[in-house]
Design a protein around this motif. Structure first.
Motif, PDB file in Angstrom:
ATOM      1  N   LEU A   4      47.685  19.739 -18.115  1.00  0.00           N
ATOM      2  CA  LEU A   4      46.754  19.777 -16.989  1.00  0.00           C
ATOM      3  C   LEU A   4      47.108  20.875 -15.993  1.00  0.00           C
ATOM      4  O   LEU A   4      46.216  21.492 -15.400  1.00  0.00           O
ATOM      5  CB  LEU A   4      46.722  18.418 -16.284  1.00  0.00           C
ATOM      6  CG  LEU A   4      46.168  17.248 -17.091  1.00  0.00           C
ATOM      7  CD1 LEU A   4      46.139  15.974 -16.245  1.00  0.00           C
ATOM      8  CD2 LEU A   4      44.765  17.561 -17.599  1.00  0.00           C
ATOM      9  N   ALA A   5      48.402  21.127 -15.795  1.00  0.00           N
ATOM     10  CA  ALA A   5      48.809  22.180 -14.868  1.00  0.00           C
ATOM     11  C   ALA A   5      48.391  23.550 -15.394  1.00  0.00           C
ATOM     12  O   ALA A   5      47.936  24.418 -14.639  1.00  0.00           O
ATOM     13  CB  ALA A   5      50.315  22.137 -14.643  1.00  0.00           C
ATOM     14  N   ARG A  41      44.522  21.623  -9.337  1.00  0.00           N
ATOM     15  CA  ARG A  41      45.900  21.263  -8.979  1.00  0.00           C
ATOM     16  C   ARG A  41      46.595  20.493 -10.094  1.00  0.00           C
ATOM     17  O   ARG A  41      47.766  20.120  -9.946  1.00  0.00           O
ATOM     18  CB  ARG A  41      45.908  20.440  -7.689  1.00  0.00           C
ATOM     19  CG  ARG A  41      45.454  21.209  -6.459  1.00  0.00           C
ATOM     20  CD  ARG A  41      45.869  20.481  -5.181  1.00  0.00           C
ATOM     21  NE  ARG A  41      45.327  19.141  -5.120  1.00  0.00           N
ATOM     22  CZ  ARG A  41      44.156  18.808  -4.580  1.00  0.00           C
ATOM     23  NH1 ARG A  41      43.406  19.768  -4.031  1.00  0.00           N
ATOM     24  NH2 ARG A  41      43.731  17.564  -4.561  1.00  0.00           N
ATOM     25  N   GLY A  42      45.887  20.251 -11.190  1.00  0.00           N
ATOM     26  CA  GLY A  42      46.477  19.537 -12.313  1.00  0.00           C
ATOM     27  C   GLY A  42      46.656  18.059 -12.061  1.00  0.00           C
ATOM     28  O   GLY A  42      47.457  17.399 -12.726  1.00  0.00           O
ATOM     29  N   GLN A  43      45.881  17.516 -11.102  1.00  0.00           N
ATOM     30  CA  GLN A  43      46.032  16.121 -10.719  1.00  0.00           C
ATOM     31  C   GLN A  43      45.049  15.188 -11.413  1.00  0.00           C
ATOM     32  O   GLN A  43      45.206  13.974 -11.355  1.00  0.00           O
ATOM     33  CB  GLN A  43      45.873  15.984  -9.203  1.00  0.00           C
ATOM     34  CG  GLN A  43      46.940  16.716  -8.409  1.00  0.00           C
ATOM     35  CD  GLN A  43      46.719  16.620  -6.910  1.00  0.00           C
ATOM     36  OE1 GLN A  43      45.641  16.262  -6.456  1.00  0.00           O
ATOM     37  NE2 GLN A  43      47.745  16.943  -6.129  1.00  0.00           N
ATOM     38  N   ASP A  64      37.606  29.106 -24.862  1.00  0.00           N
ATOM     39  CA  ASP A  64      38.604  29.926 -24.176  1.00  0.00           C
ATOM     40  C   ASP A  64      39.297  29.144 -23.070  1.00  0.00           C
ATOM     41  O   ASP A  64      40.485  29.312 -22.816  1.00  0.00           O
ATOM     42  CB  ASP A  64      37.945  31.161 -23.562  1.00  0.00           C
ATOM     43  CG  ASP A  64      37.666  32.240 -24.594  1.00  0.00           C
ATOM     44  OD1 ASP A  64      37.967  32.010 -25.781  1.00  0.00           O
ATOM     45  OD2 ASP A  64      37.148  33.302 -24.208  1.00  0.00           O
ATOM     46  N   LEU A  65      38.543  28.272 -22.435  1.00  0.00           N
ATOM     47  CA  LEU A  65      39.087  27.519 -21.311  1.00  0.00           C
ATOM     48  C   LEU A  65      40.150  26.526 -21.767  1.00  0.00           C
ATOM     49  O   LEU A  65      41.120  26.268 -21.059  1.00  0.00           O
ATOM     50  CB  LEU A  65      37.957  26.783 -20.584  1.00  0.00           C
ATOM     51  CG  LEU A  65      38.199  26.379 -19.127  1.00  0.00           C
ATOM     52  CD1 LEU A  65      38.488  27.597 -18.270  1.00  0.00           C
ATOM     53  CD2 LEU A  65      36.993  25.627 -18.587  1.00  0.00           C
ATOM     54  N   VAL A  66      39.966  25.958 -22.950  1.00  0.00           N
ATOM     55  CA  VAL A  66      40.873  24.909 -23.410  1.00  0.00           C
ATOM     56  C   VAL A  66      41.821  25.387 -24.506  1.00  0.00           C
ATOM     57  O   VAL A  66      42.549  24.590 -25.092  1.00  0.00           O
ATOM     58  CB  VAL A  66      40.076  23.675 -23.917  1.00  0.00           C
ATOM     59  CG1 VAL A  66      39.247  23.099 -22.801  1.00  0.00           C
ATOM     60  CG2 VAL A  66      39.198  24.038 -25.106  1.00  0.00           C
ATOM     61  N   ALA A  67      41.828  26.702 -24.799  1.00  0.00           N
ATOM     62  CA  ALA A  67      42.713  27.222 -25.832  1.00  0.00           C
ATOM     63  C   ALA A  67      44.165  26.941 -25.475  1.00  0.00           C
ATOM     64  O   ALA A  67      44.555  26.993 -24.311  1.00  0.00           O
ATOM     65  CB  ALA A  67      42.495  28.720 -26.011  1.00  0.00           C
ATOM     66  N   PRO A 101      46.745  31.865 -21.118  1.00  0.00           N
ATOM     67  CA  PRO A 101      47.434  31.313 -19.952  1.00  0.00           C
ATOM     68  C   PRO A 101      48.705  32.085 -19.617  1.00  0.00           C
ATOM     69  O   PRO A 101      49.499  32.425 -20.488  1.00  0.00           O
ATOM     70  CB  PRO A 101      47.768  29.877 -20.388  1.00  0.00           C
ATOM     71  CG  PRO A 101      46.808  29.574 -21.486  1.00  0.00           C
ATOM     72  CD  PRO A 101      46.567  30.868 -22.179  1.00  0.00           C
ATOM     73  N   GLY A 102      48.865  32.391 -18.330  1.00  0.00           N
ATOM     74  CA  GLY A 102      50.068  33.060 -17.876  1.00  0.00           C
ATOM     75  C   GLY A 102      50.099  34.556 -18.098  1.00  0.00           C
ATOM     76  O   GLY A 102      51.054  35.225 -17.722  1.00  0.00           O
TER      77      GLY A 102
END
Length: 201
Positions: A4-5, A41-43, A64-67, A101-102
């Protein structure tokens, strides 16, 4: 299962790259501001319906969003899934690279019609870099105290922590590629395109 983060940071980064406030994206995606804020916020774990709306609001494929890239994984972005943005003034930019990501890297193809001024872009955070290659036409790159005309096949590098601008000064269309490594400050700073101003969180 997607962390989630990681998901929240990805959504927040894409939103800021597009110059959208939380409220603007929430309205576009038809989700509540509180929900979107909690997801960033990954909450809170969003449903697939909410994720699909957020992806649509950001203009990116849901995949792409959930890769979930990991070591050694190959991520393919098909031509049909590339983000194509038609900007005011008749120019177009296409984000060619997959979302990772990152990794704050983008490879962008831009086409400016004759005489088009794409406007000024604000300085990014220190440590940001841009490389440009002109495929066709004549591109004028302006950085503080300097303007450079680039012809077909020319390339240039500049540290992107300064205000910069692009314009087509030729009689025909100009197509060029930008490879950008954009660093984000620890505290988000406004990065709206000038002269049009956009509120940011």
């Amino acid at each position: 299962m997607l962390d989630l983060a990681v998901l929240g940071a990805r959504i927040q980064g894409l939103r800021r790259d597009r110059g959208l406030t939380l409220r603007r994206l929430a309205e576009t995606a038809d989700v509540s501001v509180s929900m979107l804020s909690s997801v960033e916020r990954g909450q809170k774990a969003p449903t697939i319906v909410v994720l699909a709306r957020i992806a649509e609001g950001l203009g990116v494929p849901l995949a792409d969003l959930v890769a979930q890239p990991d070591d050694g994984q190959v991520i393919v972005r098909r031509a049909a899934d590339q983000d194509v943005v038609d900007e005011p003034g008749g120019w177009r930019r296409t984000i060619l690279t997959p979302v990772v990501p990152g990794v704050n890297f983008e490879w962008i193809r831009t086409t400016l019609p004759p005489g088009c001024d794409a406007g000024r872009f604000p300085a990014y955070a220190a440590g940001s870099h841009e490389y440009i290659v002109v495929e066709s036409g004549i591109l004028r790159l302006t950085v503080p105290d300097m303007s450079i005309d680039l012809n077909e096949g020319d390339s240039v590098y500049f540290a992107a922590d300064v205000t910069h601008a692009y314009a087509n000064v030729g009689s025909g269309p100009c197509t060029y590629y930008v490879a950008a490594l954009i660093m984000r400050p620890r505290t988000a700073q406004p990065r709206s395109r000038e002269p049009a101003s956009r509120d940011r969180d």
